[in-house]
Design a protein around this motif. Sequence first.
Motif, mmCIF file in Angstrom:
data_model
loop_
_atom_site.group_PDB
_atom_site.id
_atom_site.type_symbol
_atom_site.label_atom_id
_atom_site.label_comp_id
_atom_site.label_asym_id
_atom_site.label_seq_id
_atom_site.Cartn_x
_atom_site.Cartn_y
_atom_site.Cartn_z
ATOM 1 N N ASN A 150 0.825 -1.228 0.000
ATOM 2 C CA ASN A 150 0.000 0.000 0.000
ATOM 3 C C ASN A 150 0.854 1.271 0.000
ATOM 4 O O ASN A 150 0.312 2.379 -0.082
ATOM 5 N N ALA A 151 2.152 1.114 0.138
ATOM 6 C CA ALA A 151 3.020 2.305 0.181
ATOM 7 C C ALA A 151 2.938 3.069 -1.137
ATOM 8 O O ALA A 151 2.672 2.486 -2.191
ATOM 9 N N ASP A 152 3.187 4.369 -1.061
ATOM 10 C CA ASP A 152 3.150 5.200 -2.275
ATOM 11 C C ASP A 152 4.254 4.799 -3.260
ATOM 12 O O ASP A 152 4.083 4.913 -4.466
ATOM 13 N N ALA A 153 5.393 4.388 -2.718
ATOM 14 C CA ALA A 153 6.491 3.996 -3.600
ATOM 15 C C ALA A 153 7.215 2.796 -3.001
ATOM 16 O O ALA A 153 7.211 2.604 -1.786
ATOM 17 N N ARG A 154 7.783 1.990 -3.889
ATOM 18 C CA ARG A 154 8.512 0.796 -3.438
ATOM 19 C C ARG A 154 9.947 0.879 -3.933
ATOM 20 O O ARG A 154 10.178 1.155 -5.115
ATOM 21 N N VAL A 155 10.874 0.656 -3.014
ATOM 22 C CA VAL A 155 12.285 0.613 -3.391
ATOM 23 C C VAL A 155 12.710 -0.847 -3.284
ATOM 24 O O VAL A 155 12.789 -1.393 -2.182
ATOM 25 N N SER A 156 12.908 -1.480 -4.433
ATOM 26 C CA SER A 156 13.246 -2.895 -4.436
ATOM 27 C C SER A 156 14.760 -3.044 -4.584
ATOM 28 O O SER A 156 15.349 -2.603 -5.573
ATOM 29 N N LEU A 157 15.385 -3.674 -3.596
ATOM 30 C CA LEU A 157 16.841 -3.851 -3.682
ATOM 31 C C LEU A 157 17.202 -4.754 -4.857
ATOM 32 O O LEU A 157 18.240 -4.573 -5.488
ATOM 33 N N GLU A 158 16.305 -5.721 -5.150
ATOM 34 C CA GLU A 158 16.580 -6.591 -6.304
ATOM 35 C C GLU A 158 16.646 -5.770 -7.585
ATOM 36 O O GLU A 158 17.519 -5.976 -8.420
ATOM 37 N N ASN A 159 15.714 -4.820 -7.720
ATOM 38 C CA ASN A 159 15.699 -3.996 -8.937
ATOM 39 C C ASN A 159 16.923 -3.077 -9.011
ATOM 40 O O ASN A 159 17.475 -2.871 -10.083
ATOM 41 N N ILE A 160 17.331 -2.519 -7.874
ATOM 42 C CA ILE A 160 18.513 -1.642 -7.893
ATOM 43 C C ILE A 160 19.736 -2.473 -8.312
ATOM 44 O O ILE A 160 20.540 -2.046 -9.141
#
Length: 197
Positions: A150-160
């Motif tokens: 539900n967070a406004d934004a997601r920071v995915s370590l896998e994607n980084i």
Amino acid sequence: MHILYILGMMGSGKTTVGKIIAEVLGYSFFDSDKLVEQSVGIPSVAEIFQVHSEAFFRDNESEVLRDLSSMHRLIVATGGGAVIRPINWSYMRKGLTIWLDVPLDALARRIAAVGTASRPLLHQESGDPYAKAYAKLTALFEQRMDSYANADARVSLENIALKQGHNDVNVLTPSAIAIEALLKMESFLTEKAMVRN
Ligand SMILES: Nc1ncnc2c1ncn2[C@@H]1O[C@H](COP(=O)(O)OP(=O)(O)OP(=O)(O)O)[C@@H](O)[C@H]1O
Ligand SMILES: O=C(O)C1=C[C@@H](O)[C@@H](O)[C@H](O)C1
Ligand SMILES: [Mg+2]
């Protein structure tokens, strides 16, 4: 943006990354677990769970989030379980929420490295700390993943890591993660402004 709330499982880096973001933006930094400890007058979350209960801790956590929500220019590292109570979302929705999404094996590895004594929901007297932490984190994440989403934004370590050409999230520095969080925040705010106009 008045407040940025950092969400994520135990050990996901909310405190480490949150402090960097606060410094970059010139915002104040608060750790909601620490504020609960101060307001209850007991120096550790583990002891609050022991002397009182998880429910008592959660009630105090909600009060802390309510009080913070009227303040300005803050970065708040929330407790890992703050997402489970809808009332907390009513406070956090006044600001911007960002989820630090870290693979569970990386979390279990970080947590096993420092021990589980300070994390009452993961603590076990015996057994391999990595295996125990991994099993418990998996069960907790299953209950919570829809709430984190539900967070406004997601920071995915896998994607980084993929973007940087690695397949190991353990090489990512807290600064690289903080930069990605700032970029995600910026795109969320830009999209929101475009929808409005
Ligand atoms: N990018 C990173 N790479 C490696 N270790 C990290 C990274 N970010 C944080 N850590 C380490 O992982 C552990 C957990 O980080 P931190 O305390 O910031 O997480 P948290 O989400 O605030 O955890 P808590 O559930 O205790 O509030 C710490 O030992 C920290 O030094
Ligand atoms: O994930 C959780 O439920 C918790 C995370 C910690 O930040 C503390 O708030 C407490 O140990 C509970
Ligand atoms: Mg923390």
